[in-house]
Design a protein around this motif. Sequence first.
Motif, mmCIF file in Angstrom:
data_model
loop_
_atom_site.group_PDB
_atom_site.id
_atom_site.type_symbol
_atom_site.label_atom_id
_atom_site.label_comp_id
_atom_site.label_asym_id
_atom_site.label_seq_id
_atom_site.Cartn_x
_atom_site.Cartn_y
_atom_site.Cartn_z
ATOM 1 N N LEU A 18 0.819 -1.210 0.000
ATOM 2 C CA LEU A 18 0.000 0.000 0.000
ATOM 3 C C LEU A 18 0.859 1.271 0.000
ATOM 4 O O LEU A 18 0.394 2.338 -0.423
ATOM 5 N N LEU A 19 2.097 1.164 0.446
ATOM 6 C CA LEU A 19 2.950 2.341 0.622
ATOM 7 C C LEU A 19 3.149 3.159 -0.653
ATOM 8 O O LEU A 19 3.089 4.393 -0.600
ATOM 9 N N PRO A 20 3.404 2.530 -1.837
ATOM 10 C CA PRO A 20 3.559 3.353 -3.045
ATOM 11 C C PRO A 20 2.341 4.230 -3.338
ATOM 12 O O PRO A 20 2.483 5.377 -3.762
ATOM 13 N N ILE A 21 1.148 3.686 -3.091
ATOM 14 C CA ILE A 21 -0.064 4.485 -3.308
ATOM 15 C C ILE A 21 -0.105 5.649 -2.330
ATOM 16 O O ILE A 21 -0.440 6.784 -2.712
ATOM 17 N N ILE A 22 0.230 5.395 -1.067
ATOM 18 C CA ILE A 22 0.233 6.462 -0.059
ATOM 19 C C ILE A 22 1.211 7.563 -0.455
ATOM 20 O O ILE A 22 0.900 8.763 -0.357
ATOM 21 N N LEU A 23 2.402 7.194 -0.918
ATOM 22 C CA LEU A 23 3.414 8.184 -1.288
ATOM 23 C C LEU A 23 2.970 9.010 -2.486
ATOM 24 O O LEU A 23 3.124 10.238 -2.501
ATOM 25 N N VAL A 24 2.421 8.344 -3.507
ATOM 26 C CA VAL A 24 1.981 9.078 -4.710
ATOM 27 C C VAL A 24 0.832 10.009 -4.379
ATOM 28 O O VAL A 24 0.832 11.194 -4.745
ATOM 29 N N VAL A 25 -0.183 9.476 -3.656
ATOM 30 C CA VAL A 25 -1.338 10.308 -3.286
ATOM 31 C C VAL A 25 -0.899 11.456 -2.386
ATOM 32 O O VAL A 25 -1.318 12.609 -2.558
ATOM 33 N N GLY A 26 -0.028 11.167 -1.404
ATOM 34 C CA GLY A 26 0.451 12.219 -0.506
ATOM 35 C C GLY A 26 1.212 13.306 -1.237
ATOM 36 O O GLY A 26 1.043 14.503 -0.949
ATOM 37 N N PHE A 27 2.048 12.923 -2.194
ATOM 38 C CA PHE A 27 2.801 13.910 -2.970
ATOM 39 C C PHE A 27 1.859 14.828 -3.743
ATOM 40 O O PHE A 27 1.996 16.063 -3.706
ATOM 41 N N PHE A 28 0.897 14.246 -4.442
ATOM 42 C CA PHE A 28 -0.023 15.080 -5.229
ATOM 43 C C PHE A 28 -0.924 15.910 -4.327
ATOM 44 O O PHE A 28 -1.251 17.061 -4.652
ATOM 45 N N GLN A 29 -1.325 15.333 -3.184
ATOM 46 C CA GLN A 29 -2.275 16.040 -2.318
ATOM 47 C C GLN A 29 -1.613 17.226 -1.615
ATOM 48 O O GLN A 29 -2.166 18.335 -1.589
ATOM 49 N N PHE A 30 -0.421 17.021 -1.083
ATOM 50 C CA PHE A 30 0.195 18.044 -0.237
ATOM 51 C C PHE A 30 1.246 18.892 -0.953
ATOM 52 O O PHE A 30 1.474 20.039 -0.572
ATOM 53 N N VAL A 31 1.891 18.365 -1.993
ATOM 54 C CA VAL A 31 2.913 19.120 -2.710
ATOM 55 C C VAL A 31 2.347 19.806 -3.938
ATOM 56 O O VAL A 31 2.620 20.986 -4.198
ATOM 57 N N VAL A 32 1.524 19.075 -4.703
ATOM 58 C CA VAL A 32 0.986 19.637 -5.948
ATOM 59 C C VAL A 32 -0.239 20.500 -5.670
ATOM 60 O O VAL A 32 -0.293 21.673 -6.052
ATOM 61 N N MET A 33 -1.259 19.926 -4.988
ATOM 62 C CA MET A 33 -2.502 20.669 -4.765
ATOM 63 C C MET A 33 -2.503 21.452 -3.463
ATOM 64 O O MET A 33 -3.300 22.356 -3.280
ATOM 65 N N ARG A 34 -1.630 21.086 -2.543
ATOM 66 C CA ARG A 34 -1.443 21.825 -1.288
ATOM 67 C C ARG A 34 -2.745 22.039 -0.525
ATOM 68 O O ARG A 34 -3.080 23.144 -0.113
ATOM 69 N N GLU A 35 -3.491 20.972 -0.342
ATOM 70 C CA GLU A 35 -4.720 21.049 0.441
ATOM 71 C C GLU A 35 -5.006 19.698 1.077
ATOM 72 O O GLU A 35 -4.588 18.652 0.578
#
Length: 505
Positions: A18-35
């Motif tokens: 599950l970790l790769p999904i968490i890392l990808v989603v976390g990157f897009f959620q907090f770094v790209v969209m910042r929300e």
Amino acid sequence: MTALREFYGMVWHAFRNLLPIILVVGFFQFVVMREVPEGWLTMTLGLGVVVLGVALFLQGLELGIFPVGKNLSNEFARRGSLILLMAFGFCLGFAAVIAEPALIAVAGQAEVISEGRVNGLVLRALVATSVGAVTALGIVRIVLGHSLHWYMIVGYVLVVAVTFFAPEEIVGLAYDSGGVTTNIVTVPLIAALGIGLATSIRGRNALIHGFGLVALAVMVPMISVQLYGIAVYTFGDPGAAAATGGAVIAPEDSAPAEPEAGSLLRGMGADLLGMVRDVLPIIVVVLVFQYLVIRKRIAHLHRAMVGFVLVIVGLYAFVLGLKLGLFPIGQSMAAQLIARDGVALVYLFAFAIGFATTMAEPALIAIGEQAEDAARGRLRGSVIRMLVALGVAIGITIGVHRIISGDSIHYYIMGGYAVVILLTWLAPRFIVPLAFDLGGVTTSEVTVPLVTALGIGLASAIEGRNVLVDGFGLIAFASIFPIITVMLYAIVADLVVRARGVQES
């Protein structure tokens, strides 16, 4: 203590997947969209429940179903009875697929989205019957020593032909149904059966003859589900609401089981009984063949019984976790990316999710190692994983582009399999069974729900898209393109070896 260490290992194994999904989603959620997404706490809880459910499920398989199933396969191979082998193969394929968590999820979504026109229980039974029948056929192929490439060429010509006539509402669903048949239960059971038979029969090659059962299990449901769709959408009643089969996971249903008669415990109990019904077929198959056919007692019966119970409880926790976590994450990410008008970000997210989850897929790692051993130096497991992950990433990205552009899935699928058929004709014979099997193991128990939710979320968020027509199909793309990348690699490698041979001579 040993049991606790084993369970801890299973939890870590599930978390690592599950970790790769968490890392990808976390990157897009907090770094790209910042929300921070709405309901993030519930989603996080859902992810934790998925990890726990998968761990319990895998522990149950290791304790109960796998040892008993392996013992049965070895016993039938020693007896040399083709009829018994075919009967066991059919029952094993049927029972494993009818209990497949990803198929339960896809069938449930299809029933809800089609408003009952597609019956989830009928869909699962049809797919399971197809897999059982083709597993029996695959056993005959191994025993007779036939080359797989003719089976695949003729089969996919039929797939493409049926696709031409199938209604657009069923095409994506049919290909997704084929893609999810080979997953957490099916791959280990069916692949072990094929390789075990090939190694036990004189004159058979484990690489050429042992692989291929998984590939057949992917292909035939695509044909049968499309034929079912032709019948349903031609003769079916549009207003008929079908009874729900199994645990239905609607896109909007992101909460745990609803209480029945005001009781939360009753609601959870009803869902758990549903899980018992889902897993019961494979337990019945094992017990019938064990006690009525080979007439031997199960070794370590108490251990096996604990395993069966853990399978049921783990499957229930897995489905509950999907409702709480993975489906809402996929839909939320799709809606947020589309709202930002960032089409390039959607493509990047699709590519990253496809590549990251595939590289961590345990079934792919296992088959890559088996292929490396069987190929005796001609293939490397690490190269195979990279090729397959690249194929999945490309496939999901192209599938996302189809949803965004609104193109018909018919042409993409027919074009993709036309390329597959051509490459099957050109590729070295030793790579064909492996390439098709690799196309079937690319969709893991956590990838399928997330990718399915991503497709449905995109179709729901883009104006003018039909969720049933456009929302399904991403899993199919994730299965097609790894076959292409692996066979292209084998063709190029073979040409290089031949060129070197000519130069040296």
